[in-house]
Design an enzyme around this catalytic site. Structure first.
Site, PDB file in Angstrom:
ATOM      1  N   SER A  81     -13.295  -2.992  -0.187  1.00  0.00           N
ATOM      2  CA  SER A  81     -14.065  -2.132  -0.370  1.00  0.00           C
ATOM      3  C   SER A  81     -15.473  -2.593  -1.235  1.00  0.00           C
ATOM      4  CB  SER A  81     -13.819  -2.137  -2.310  1.00  0.00           C
ATOM      5  OG  SER A  81     -12.209  -1.859  -2.777  1.00  0.00           O
ATOM      6  N   PRO A  82     -16.082  -2.449   0.615  1.00  0.00           N
ATOM      7  CA  PRO A  82     -17.639  -1.921   0.913  1.00  0.00           C
ATOM      8  C   PRO A  82     -18.871  -1.554  -0.015  1.00  0.00           C
ATOM      9  CG  PRO A  82     -16.387  -1.653   2.925  1.00  0.00           C
ATOM     10  CD  PRO A  82     -14.936  -1.666   1.719  1.00  0.00           C
TER      11      PRO A  82
ATOM     12  N   GLY B 222     -17.298  -2.314  -8.692  1.00  0.00           N
ATOM     13  CA  GLY B 222     -16.450  -2.949 -10.929  1.00  0.00           C
ATOM     14  C   GLY B 222     -14.921  -2.940  -9.445  1.00  0.00           C
TER      15      GLY B 222
ATOM     16  N   TYR C 182       0.832  -0.865   0.154  1.00  0.00           N
ATOM     17  CA  TYR C 182       0.169   0.661  -0.106  1.00  0.00           C
ATOM     18  C   TYR C 182       0.810   1.518  -0.180  1.00  0.00           C
ATOM     19  CZ  TYR C 182      -4.527  -2.925   1.307  1.00  0.00           C
ATOM     20  OH  TYR C 182      -5.378  -3.671   0.606  1.00  0.00           O
TER      21      TYR C 182
ATOM     22  N   VAL D 285     -17.203   5.325  -5.947  1.00  0.00           N
ATOM     23  CA  VAL D 285     -17.877   4.733  -5.154  1.00  0.00           C
ATOM     24  C   VAL D 285     -20.210   4.162  -5.465  1.00  0.00           C
ATOM     25  CG1 VAL D 285     -19.387   5.731  -2.733  1.00  0.00           C
ATOM     26  CG2 VAL D 285     -16.471   5.920  -3.651  1.00  0.00           C
ATOM     27  N   PHE D 286     -20.671   3.331  -5.211  1.00  0.00           N
ATOM     28  CA  PHE D 286     -22.120   3.750  -5.460  1.00  0.00           C
ATOM     29  C   PHE D 286     -22.956   4.331  -4.755  1.00  0.00           C
ATOM     30  CE2 PHE D 286     -23.212   1.127  -2.147  1.00  0.00           C
ATOM     31  CZ  PHE D 286     -22.365   0.397  -1.615  1.00  0.00           C
TER      32      PHE D 286
HETATM   33  N1  LIG Z   1      -7.169  -7.724  -0.527  1.00  0.00           N
HETATM   34  C1  LIG Z   1      -7.389  -6.972  -1.735  1.00  0.00           C
HETATM   35  O1  LIG Z   1      -7.230  -7.659  -2.236  1.00  0.00           O
HETATM   36  C2  LIG Z   1      -7.836  -5.878  -1.431  1.00  0.00           C
HETATM   37  C3  LIG Z   1      -7.582  -5.220  -2.449  1.00  0.00           C
HETATM   38  C4  LIG Z   1      -8.312  -3.562  -2.451  1.00  0.00           C
HETATM   39  C5  LIG Z   1      -8.555  -2.904  -0.650  1.00  0.00           C
HETATM   40  N2  LIG Z   1      -8.340  -3.837   0.084  1.00  0.00           N
HETATM   41  C6  LIG Z   1      -8.586  -3.246   1.436  1.00  0.00           C
HETATM   42  O2  LIG Z   1      -9.920  -2.753   1.645  1.00  0.00           O
HETATM   43  C7  LIG Z   1      -9.778  -1.636   2.483  1.00  0.00           C
HETATM   44  C8  LIG Z   1     -10.894  -0.836   1.898  1.00  0.00           C
HETATM   45  O3  LIG Z   1     -11.101  -0.230   0.659  1.00  0.00           O
HETATM   46  P1  LIG Z   1     -11.311   0.579  -0.607  1.00  0.00           P
HETATM   47  O4  LIG Z   1     -11.010   2.490   0.118  1.00  0.00           O
HETATM   48  O5  LIG Z   1     -11.319   0.500  -1.365  1.00  0.00           O
HETATM   49  O6  LIG Z   1     -12.713   0.640   0.645  1.00  0.00           O
HETATM   50  P2  LIG Z   1     -14.032   1.465   0.436  1.00  0.00           P
HETATM   51  O7  LIG Z   1     -13.928   1.753   1.676  1.00  0.00           O
HETATM   52  O8  LIG Z   1     -15.215   1.043   0.102  1.00  0.00           O
HETATM   53  O9  LIG Z   1     -13.905   2.787  -0.302  1.00  0.00           O
HETATM   54  C9  LIG Z   1     -13.342   3.980   0.493  1.00  0.00           C
HETATM   55  C10 LIG Z   1     -13.107   5.337  -0.514  1.00  0.00           C
HETATM   56  O10 LIG Z   1     -14.428   5.661  -1.326  1.00  0.00           O
HETATM   57  C11 LIG Z   1     -14.508   7.064  -0.656  1.00  0.00           C
HETATM   58  N3  LIG Z   1     -15.860   7.142  -0.126  1.00  0.00           N
HETATM   59  C12 LIG Z   1     -16.437   6.310   0.730  1.00  0.00           C
HETATM   60  N4  LIG Z   1     -18.018   6.524   1.429  1.00  0.00           N
HETATM   61  C13 LIG Z   1     -18.012   8.086   0.136  1.00  0.00           C
HETATM   62  C14 LIG Z   1     -18.915   8.487  -0.257  1.00  0.00           C
HETATM   63  N5  LIG Z   1     -20.192   8.357   0.655  1.00  0.00           N
HETATM   64  N6  LIG Z   1     -19.195   9.591  -0.578  1.00  0.00           N
HETATM   65  C15 LIG Z   1     -18.008   9.591  -1.603  1.00  0.00           C
HETATM   66  N7  LIG Z   1     -16.769   9.171  -2.014  1.00  0.00           N
HETATM   67  C16 LIG Z   1     -16.969   7.783  -0.683  1.00  0.00           C
HETATM   68  C17 LIG Z   1     -13.490   7.202   0.299  1.00  0.00           C
HETATM   69  O11 LIG Z   1     -13.370   8.558   0.775  1.00  0.00           O
HETATM   70  P3  LIG Z   1     -13.121   9.311   2.121  1.00  0.00           P
HETATM   71  O12 LIG Z   1     -12.134   8.937   2.587  1.00  0.00           O
HETATM   72  O13 LIG Z   1     -13.242  10.703   1.506  1.00  0.00           O
HETATM   73  O14 LIG Z   1     -14.309   8.639   3.032  1.00  0.00           O
HETATM   74  C18 LIG Z   1     -12.697   6.204  -0.013  1.00  0.00           C
HETATM   75  O15 LIG Z   1     -11.832   6.880  -0.477  1.00  0.00           O
HETATM   76  C19 LIG Z   1      -8.277  -0.855   1.782  1.00  0.00           C
HETATM   77  O16 LIG Z   1      -7.939  -0.357   2.932  1.00  0.00           O
HETATM   78  C20 LIG Z   1      -7.590  -2.217   1.623  1.00  0.00           C
HETATM   79  O17 LIG Z   1      -7.275  -2.321   3.225  1.00  0.00           O
HETATM   80  C21 LIG Z   1      -8.384  -5.480   0.177  1.00  0.00           C
END
Ligand SMILES: NC(=O)c1ccc[n+]([C@@H]2O[C@H](COP(=O)([O-])OP(=O)(O)OC[C@H]3O[C@@H](n4cnc5c(N)ncnc54)[C@H](OP(=O)(O)O)[C@@H]3O)[C@@H](O)[C@H]2O)c1
Length: 305
Positions: free
Chosen positions: A215-216, A220, A53, A225-226
């Site tokens: 990525s909850p 895709g 990361y 973000v949905f």
């Molecule tokens: N194992 C794997 O292959 C894998 C792959 C990817 C990720 N991961 C892990 O999963 C974690 C979460 O992944 P992710 O960060 O992609 O997930 P996420 O929680 O789905 O997405 C977070 C992003 O979405 C934005 N967001 C959330 N709600 C929003 C809203 N209502 N309006 C606008 N923007 C919004 C956040 O912005 P803000 O920061 O402004 O809130 C942030 O940029 C990662 O940190 C990592 O630890 C694992």
């Protein structure tokens, strides 16, 4: 914040964890520390990292802002085995070197959990077993898991690794739920009925392997973000109505949908926004009804057979 028992009670984790993939987007160390404090105050003492990361900077900044007192109150998970632009690597040498690097950057003596990040088709399970044994014996890693793996990949590893695989981290959200589609559409000749992952959800439930949802809030593969997204009008309308009913944010409804599944999935959220993190935690206080859960599933464009 409710807890989930991993490995039949071997380790207790909060049902929401904070993913640290994006923390370097925060511009200062103070802001990172403040995000961690907010998470801890809300009962999120679980932090998900990976050696890759931000090229290692995410672990580094996290290590810079956490002292020993704080570290001992938290659970730190990291991942290895992706060598960006090169290959996947489950060799003993790579796994051990990667953990050494993570420990140094995180400024800690041990990882609570180590995950193998993506399947390496060239893996020799004996090598993984050797690495896990050494890391466990030296006290550098307490528990192990995988990410993005199918059932037979986990079976193969567990055959050699003394059933040490306790976790599988998979992409999962209302808008990305292939792991449940095939189970709902068994023997139906449509796209949703295509079993792409070998029944990984059912396998994990059967074997007491905890699924972590990465990525909850995304749809895709990092497409966006949905929530509040005009590509998902019915889904957002339904989420907003339930947010109003339960007096929580739309983010909390998206997480409540994951937590409602009886597989006891841990949601790994990646927000860097303190208010959003606090709002998300309200998901742990509500339980969607069966009807609401299916309504959201269909509002995301799925059909029931
Ligand atoms: N194992 C794997 O292959 C894998 C792959 C990817 C990720 N991961 C892990 O999963 C974690 C979460 O992944 P992710 O960060 O992609 O997930 P996420 O929680 O789905 O997405 C977070 C992003 O979405 C934005 N967001 C959330 N709600 C929003 C809203 N209502 N309006 C606008 N923007 C919004 C956040 O912005 P803000 O920061 O402004 O809130 C942030 O940029 C990662 O940190 C990592 O630890 C694992």
């Amino acid at each position: 914040m409710k807890n989930i028992n991993i490995g039949n009670g071997k380790i207790q984790v909060p049902e929401i964890g904070l993913g640290c993939m994006r923390i370097t987007e925060l511009k200062t160390k103070e802001a990172v520390r403040s995000l961690i404090d907010t998470a801890m105050d809300q009962g999120i003492n679980f932090f998900d990292h990976a050696d890759i990361y931000a090229g290692g900077s995410a672990e580094e900044i996290f290590g810079d802002v956490t002292d020993a007192g704080l570290r001992n109150r938290m659970l730190i998970q990291s991942k290895c085995a992706i060598r960006p632009g090169c290959c996947f690597d489950f060799s003993k040498e790579h796994i051990i070197n990667s953990v050494e690097g993570s420990l140094k950057r995180l400024k800690t003596d041990y990882l609570d959990i180590l995950l193998l990040h993506r399947p390496d088709t060239l893996m020799e399970p004996e090598e993984v077993a050797g690495a896990f044994q050494e890391l466990e014996k030296s006290g550098k890693v307490r528990y192990f898991g995988v990410s993005n793996e199918n059932p037979y990949q986990m079976e193969l590893l567990n055959k050699y690794c003394d059933n040490k695989i306790l976790i599988n981290q998979l992409q999962f959200s209302i808008a990305h739920c292939g792991i449940i589609d095939a189970g709902i559409n068994v023997n139906i000749h449509n796209d949703a009925g295509t079993n792409r992952d070998g029944g990984v959800l059912e396998y994990c439930r059967l074997k007491d392997i905890t699924i972590q949802a990465w990525s909850p809030f995304q749809y895709g593969m990092f497409e966006g973000v949905f929530l509040n997204n005009e590509k998902f009008p019915l889904l957002n309308k339904t989420i907003d109505r339930l947010a109003e009913k339960y007096q929580v944010s739309n983010n909390a409804i998206a997480i409540a949908w994951i937590l409602r599944h009886p597989a006891r999935i841990q949601a790994i959220v990646g927000s860097t926004n303190k208010q959003r993190v606090a709002d998300i935690c309200k998901a742990s206080d509500i339980t969607l009804t069966r009807e609401e859960w299916y309504e959201l599933y269909m509002a995301a464009g799925r059909q029931l057979p």
